[in-house]
Scaffold this active site. Structure first.
Site, PDB file in Angstrom:
ATOM      1  N   MET A  24       0.859  -1.184   0.000  1.00 35.04           N
ATOM      2  CA  MET A  24       0.000   0.000   0.000  1.00 35.04           C
ATOM      3  C   MET A  24       0.897   1.237   0.000  1.00 35.04           C
ATOM      4  SD  MET A  24      -3.274  -0.947   2.358  1.00 35.04           S
ATOM      5  CE  MET A  24      -4.094   0.553   1.856  1.00 35.04           C
ATOM      6  N   SER A  26       2.526   2.572  -2.405  1.00 34.43           N
ATOM      7  CA  SER A  26       3.749   2.450  -3.204  1.00 34.43           C
ATOM      8  C   SER A  26       3.617   3.071  -4.594  1.00 34.43           C
ATOM      9  CB  SER A  26       4.151   0.977  -3.333  1.00 34.43           C
ATOM     10  OG  SER A  26       3.155   0.241  -4.010  1.00 34.43           O
ATOM     11  N   GLU A  95      -6.674  -2.928  -8.327  1.00 37.53           N
ATOM     12  CA  GLU A  95      -6.982  -3.706  -7.124  1.00 37.53           C
ATOM     13  C   GLU A  95      -7.246  -5.177  -7.461  1.00 37.53           C
ATOM     14  OE1 GLU A  95      -6.357  -2.437  -4.357  1.00 37.53           O
ATOM     15  OE2 GLU A  95      -6.539  -0.290  -4.631  1.00 37.53           O
ATOM     16  N   GLN A  97      -5.957  -7.834  -6.490  1.00 34.46           N
ATOM     17  CA  GLN A  97      -5.951  -8.802  -5.381  1.00 34.46           C
ATOM     18  C   GLN A  97      -7.357  -9.089  -4.870  1.00 34.46           C
ATOM     19  OE1 GLN A  97      -4.812  -5.653  -5.030  1.00 34.46           O
ATOM     20  NE2 GLN A  97      -5.966  -4.788  -3.326  1.00 34.46           N
ATOM     21  N   CYS A 151       9.210   3.302   4.084  1.00 38.59           N
ATOM     22  CA  CYS A 151       8.892   2.847   5.436  1.00 38.59           C
ATOM     23  C   CYS A 151       8.665   4.060   6.335  1.00 38.59           C
ATOM     24  CB  CYS A 151      10.028   1.984   5.984  1.00 38.59           C
ATOM     25  SG  CYS A 151       9.741   1.394   7.669  1.00 38.59           S
ATOM     26  N   CYS A 154      11.524   4.035   9.345  1.00 37.58           N
ATOM     27  CA  CYS A 154      12.961   4.290   9.174  1.00 37.58           C
ATOM     28  C   CYS A 154      13.337   4.920   7.839  1.00 37.58           C
ATOM     29  CB  CYS A 154      13.748   2.997   9.374  1.00 37.58           C
ATOM     30  SG  CYS A 154      13.563   1.822   7.999  1.00 37.58           S
ATOM     31  N   CYS A 186      11.317  -3.303   9.982  1.00 37.77           N
ATOM     32  CA  CYS A 186      10.318  -2.639  10.827  1.00 37.77           C
ATOM     33  C   CYS A 186       9.003  -3.412  10.877  1.00 37.77           C
ATOM     34  CB  CYS A 186      10.103  -1.198  10.358  1.00 37.77           C
ATOM     35  SG  CYS A 186      11.570  -0.153  10.562  1.00 37.77           S
TER      36      CYS A 186
END
Length: 192
Positions: A24, A26, A95, A97, A151, A154, A186
């Site tokens: 998500m 990305s 979408e 998936q 992320c 980090c 993470c």
């Protein structure tokens, strides 16, 4: 037109399957929209589909997190995609998936008719497992583009969709209130 070796050698088929996958946030839908708009600039006949269950931003349009949008047709089952206009040259599917297990077969049928199929979707669910028909789509695609988010913990490339709310349901529609992108380290730190 039926798929045959003779027609393929004569260059009649130009069909292909492209998959854009990642976590998500990305940029999957953003990249899908970019490719579809380029096809429209080239004056190709484009049709876009999404699962009817995805109503987060709009009931019918495909909308990215950056609010870019393109008109689409919501469908309940992947087989409905086969009823597209006869002159369609490019099909976009967002979408992926959330679609049924027949989506790879549908994409193959379209590609064998000479249609360029561009599919976007999450490659993994919130548990880090392959999500829906995405693994099969990635196997049959001519081109797979994996995009990463950043992320939130980090700043490293993120490939996981970390669920922030308590729910064991595989499908839980949500945005930043429910999910955040995380890198491998993470993502797994929360399990310890």
């Amino acid at each position: 037109m039926l798929f045959s070796e003779q027609n393929y050698k004569r260059g009649i088929y130009r069909g292909s399957i492209e998959v854009i996958c990642g976590s998500m946030f990305s940029g999957k839908t953003e990249e899908l929209i970019r490719r579809l708009k380029r096809a429209q600039i080239a004056k190709l006949k484009v049709e876009i589909f999404k699962p009817r269950t995805d109503i987060r931003y709009d009931v019918s349009d495909v909308v990215s997190h950056d609010a870019n949008s393109v008109q689409s047709t919501p469908v309940d089952h992947s087989s409905e995609i086969l009823f597209l206009n006869a002159d369609t040259q490019v099909v976009g599917i967002d979408e992926a998936q959330f679609f049924d297990a027949e989506l790879p077969a549908v994409c193959n049928k379209l590609a064998e008719k000479g249609i360029r199929v561009i599919v976007a979707g999450l490659d993994m669910d919130f548990t880090g497992k392959p999500f829906g028909p995405m693994p099969a789509l990635m196997c049959i695609a001519e081109l797979v583009t994996k995009v990463n988010a950043v992320c939130v913990c980090c700043g490293s490339p993120a490939m996981y969709s970390f669920r922030k709310v308590s729910s064991e349901a595989t499908v839980l529609l949500g945005e930043k209130e429910s999910y955040e992108p995380r890198c491998r380290f993470c993502y797994h730190m929360t399990e310890a």
